[in-house]
Structure formats: structure tokens, C-alpha cells
Design an enzyme around this catalytic site. Structure first.
Site, mmCIF file in Angstrom:
data_model
loop_
_atom_site.group_PDB
_atom_site.id
_atom_site.type_symbol
_atom_site.label_atom_id
_atom_site.label_comp_id
_atom_site.label_asym_id
_atom_site.label_seq_id
_atom_site.Cartn_x
_atom_site.Cartn_y
_atom_site.Cartn_z
ATOM 1 N N CYS A 1 -5.606 -20.134 13.002
ATOM 2 C CA CYS A 1 -4.324 -20.830 13.146
ATOM 3 C C CYS A 1 -4.540 -22.281 12.755
ATOM 4 C CB CYS A 1 -3.828 -20.711 14.586
ATOM 5 S SG CYS A 1 -2.309 -21.615 14.939
ATOM 6 N N SER B 1 4.972 -20.463 9.631
ATOM 7 C CA SER B 1 5.976 -20.412 10.696
ATOM 8 C C SER B 1 6.814 -21.687 10.691
ATOM 9 C CB SER B 1 5.289 -20.250 12.057
ATOM 10 O OG SER B 1 6.247 -20.262 13.102
ATOM 11 N N CYS C 1 -0.715 -20.444 21.911
ATOM 12 C CA CYS C 1 0.484 -20.891 21.209
ATOM 13 C C CYS C 1 1.241 -21.929 22.036
ATOM 14 C CB CYS C 1 1.381 -19.682 20.946
ATOM 15 S SG CYS C 1 2.904 -20.080 20.093
ATOM 16 N N SER D 1 10.780 -19.190 14.181
ATOM 17 C CA SER D 1 10.899 -19.276 15.639
ATOM 18 C C SER D 1 12.373 -19.332 16.017
ATOM 19 C CB SER D 1 10.170 -20.522 16.164
ATOM 20 O OG SER D 1 8.774 -20.376 16.036
ATOM 21 N N CYS E 1 4.196 -33.640 15.768
ATOM 22 C CA CYS E 1 5.333 -32.905 15.224
ATOM 23 C C CYS E 1 6.614 -33.658 15.533
ATOM 24 C CB CYS E 1 5.402 -31.493 15.828
ATOM 25 S SG CYS E 1 6.689 -30.444 15.111
ATOM 26 N N ASN F 1 13.845 -18.064 19.487
ATOM 27 C CA ASN F 1 13.669 -18.573 20.855
ATOM 28 C C ASN F 1 14.935 -18.738 21.690
ATOM 29 O OD1 ASN F 1 10.987 -18.762 20.051
ATOM 30 N ND2 ASN F 1 11.193 -20.891 19.474
ATOM 31 N N GLY G 1 2.371 -29.173 14.258
ATOM 32 C CA GLY G 1 3.271 -29.585 13.200
ATOM 33 C C GLY G 1 4.222 -28.504 12.723
ATOM 34 N N GLU H 1 -6.303 -29.945 15.399
ATOM 35 C CA GLU H 1 -6.829 -28.751 16.062
ATOM 36 C C GLU H 1 -6.459 -27.484 15.307
ATOM 37 O OE1 GLU H 1 -6.735 -30.634 20.583
ATOM 38 O OE2 GLU H 1 -5.415 -28.935 20.106
ATOM 39 N N CYS I 1 6.889 -27.005 23.802
ATOM 40 C CA CYS I 1 5.640 -27.121 23.056
ATOM 41 C C CYS I 1 4.930 -28.430 23.370
ATOM 42 C CB CYS I 1 5.944 -27.034 21.557
ATOM 43 S SG CYS I 1 4.504 -27.209 20.490
ATOM 44 N N CYS J 1 10.570 -29.543 19.959
ATOM 45 C CA CYS J 1 10.819 -28.317 20.724
ATOM 46 C C CYS J 1 10.314 -28.536 22.146
ATOM 47 C CB CYS J 1 10.127 -27.130 20.078
ATOM 48 S SG CYS J 1 10.736 -26.750 18.415
#
Length: 364
Positions: free
Chosen positions: A111, A198, A339, A220, A118, A222, A166, A98, A125, A122
Site C-alpha cells: 500500500c 483509490s 486502513c 470510497s 491529504c 462510505n 494522500g 509511510e 481518517c 475525510c
């Protein structure tokens, strides 16, 4: 040697220009024809050899016998109410990849994804719930931009962010040549200032990216304590905050360059004013800009998005502390294109609660 698909055909996309021109010369194309092939790939965005008038018939037939153009197939385009479009591609092995096209007033941002799933896990996500299936090839990464430009000829896609499915730095061997193709002035022509990669914080790979690529870096963060970051971002157990920020401060950044720090705001987890003050202390002396991202919900998660008032208070406190801070507008969340929303949601039987150990149950 150029990469091949499972049938032995050369994948022409994602190969930096010098290598592609050299290969074309070795396979009988004159220098001018090699340049025309490159232009057909990335300027006129040809999808089939048969409709490639840049080359004569013998050259087209010779290429078609040993090579292929597109590495992905566009399966669907899902348009959100705000104009954001989720592009769903299919790979040769049936995986879904995607990308998200985010239109602006004068230009658009794409994006892109770098992996199927991945491995970083996290907790906030959706992509993390898939685990890692495999890396994408440079051809599959570049094709996301090529096909998006072909699909939306009236939209100028001038920005690319590696913030899709990913961890890009987990796949640097394919991401780096893909970036080379994207910023080539003779091809896709993106400014290196408009390509951003990123990462969740893979320290050795951050150093390699900065050393080998002109792309911009985003990290990131966070969380403002190792306890919270360990719980929501397992990568922190290997590269804790002190190690990460020490590495960022040592980067040989160009004059006036800034590292973008992304901070996903989770209600009751990392959005207090104390967090804002700790964040300011963490970044002290680091040339950076802060991008606050109110969390975007997905099935199976118990996290919550902070109220707009709390997001505004968090930003205001950072600005009081003289930090360059912005809030990323939520785009495309009605089509699961925002996101943290990319990927396949787990089934009800396989779904696990997305509340990491060590954090309190979040009240609804």
C-alpha cells in the site's frame, strides 16, 4: 526534461522507460548500457552507482556526477503481530512517508502513499488530520516499491494499491508516470490488473485516470445519503452521490471489468440495514464489487468500529440483494498500519475531535 532534486541532480526513478532510455543516450550511454541502467534500477534494484556491475566504471562515474538513484531513505520498519509491516521513509525535506507491506500466502501487497498528508479532510481518517504538506514525486512513489522489494527479497510483492497517505487523483501528474514504471514488463513488471488506485471521488480525475492508465479503479463511497457523506467526506459537497455514480456508469470499462467500491463502516453512522439497501440502489446497474472496511480507530476520533455481528449483517443483506461483497480483514492495526491509520497523529494541544458537524455524538 527529467526531474531534478534540490541540488540539480537528475532523479532517475519514476521516469517511464522511453524517456529514460532517450536521456541515457543523450548522455553518452550506448543503447545496451541504457537498457542495463533500466534493469539496474528495477530488476536488480541497485541503490548505489558504485555497486552497479551492469555498467563499466566510466559510465557509473558519469551517471553519479549528474544523477541519483534513491529518492527516499528507509527510516524504520514496524512489524505487526500478523506480519504486516509499516515502512516509514524520509524525504529530502524531512517529511515522513509511510507504506504498508501486507503479506499473503503466495504474494504480498504494498500500500503506497501519493502525498505527504491529504487535503480531502475525510473525518474518519488519521491522515486527514495532517492537512496537505505536498505531493510526492513519481520518483518518491516508485521508490516505495523499489525499496520494499530490496528490503524484503524473499517476499514477492505483486500487488500495489494507492491507498496510503494522500488522494492519488489529486496528484495524477506524478501518479500516472509512476504507474507506467510499475507495469513496465522490462522493469518492475506488475500486471495492470494488480495496480489499484483509490479515490475519494474526484470525478474529472476519475475520467482522466481511466482514459490514461491501465490501473484498476477503487472509489470510497462510505455513505448512502448526501447528508451523511457531506459530513464525513467534504468532497461530496462538490461531487455528490448522484454526480459520482452517473460518472462511474459512463466510464468506458473493459469487458468484464469492475469498479471496486470501498465502504468504511462507522458504528451508528452508516452501518444500518437501511444503509445497505440504499447502497444496493445506488450501485444498481454498475459493474462493481463492494469492499466493506470496518473502521480502524486512531487518536482523537469519536467514531467507533461496528461490532462484528453488525458487519456480518450488513454484508449478508448486500449479498441477499445479489451484490458481490467482501469484508477487508483488518491488518496491522497494532502498529497503526491499518486502513485510515497512516500519518502523524496530532498532538494533544492541536488535536480536534473527529466528529463532523451534522452527525450525532456517538455513544461510547
Amino acid at each position: 526534461m527529467l526531474p531534478r532534486d534540490d541540488h540539480g541532480r537528475i532523479l532517475l526513478k519514476g521516469v517511464p522507460r522511453p524517456q529514460l532510455l532517450a536521456w541515457a543516450g543523450e548522455h553518452g550511454l550506448r543503447p545496451g548500457q541504457a537498457d542495463q541502467l533500466w534493469a539496474a534500477l528495477y530488476r536488480t534494484l541497485r541503490g548505489e552507482f558504485a555497486v552497479m556491475p551492469e555498467l563499466d566504471r566510466p559510465a557509473r562515474e558519469g551517471l553519479a556526477a549528474v544523477a541519483r538513484l534513491d529518492a527516499l531513505r528507509l527510516e524504520s520498519v514496524k512489524r505487526a503481530a500478523d506480519g504486516t509491516c509499516k515502512l516509514v521513509f524520509q524525504t529530502d525535506d524531512g517529511a515522513a512517508v509511510e507504506s504498508v507491506l501486507i503479506p499473503g500466502k503466495e504474494r504480498a501487497t504494498l500500500c503506497v502513499s501519493s502525498q505527504v498528508g491529504c487535503a480531502m479532510n475525510c473525518q474518519f481518517c488519521l491522515t486527514a488530520t495532517m492537512g496537505l504538506a505536498r505531493n510526492l514525486s513519481a520518483a518518491e512513489i516508485v521508490d516505495q516499491l523499489v525499496i520494499a522489494r530490496r528490503q524484503f527479497p524473499d517476499v514477492w510483492i505483486s500487488n500495489v494499491v494507492f491507498m496510503g497517505m494522500g488522494e492519488p487523483l489529486h496528484n495524477l501528474d506524478q501518479v500516472l508516470p509512476a504507474i507506467d514504471v510499475m507495469v513496465d514488463d522490462h522493469g518492475l513488471g506488475l500486471s495492470h490488473r494488480r495496480v489499484t488506485v483509490s479515490t475519494s471521488g474526484l470525478v474529472p480525475q476519475i475520467r482522466r485516470l481511466v482514459a490514461e492508465s491501465p490501473a484498476q479503479l477503487a472509489v470510497s463511497v462510505n455513505a448512502t445519503t448526501d447528508e451523511v457523506r457531506d459530513a464525513i467526506m467534504p468532497v461530496n459537497r462538490k461531487y455528490p452521490l448522484a454526480v459520482l455514480f452517473a460518472a462511474l456508469r459512463e466510464l468506458p470499462l473493459a469487458r468484464r471489468a469492475r469498479v471496486t467500491l470501498e465502504y468504511v463502516l462507522l458504528a451508528g453512522v452508516n452501518d444500518s440495514l437501511d444503509d445497505a439497501e440504499r447502497l444496493a440502489e445506488l450501485v444498481r446497474g454498475l459493474p462493481c464489487k463492494l469492499n466493506l472496511i470496518p473502521w480502524n480507530p486512531h487518536p482523537g476520533s469519536e467514531f467507533r468500529r461496528p461490532e462484528p455481528e453488525q458487519v456480518a449483517r450488513f454484508k449478508a443483506r448486500l449479498q441477499e440483494l445479489r451484490l458481490n461483497t467482501s469484508i477487508r480483514a483488518t491488518r496491522g492495526d497494532d502498529t497503526m498500519a491499518a486502513c485510515g491509520q497512516l500519518g502523524r497523529a496530532p498532538t494533544e494541544t492541536a488535536r480536534r475531535t473527529r466528529r463532523p458537524h451534522g452527525l450525532p455524538v456517538i455513544a461510547s
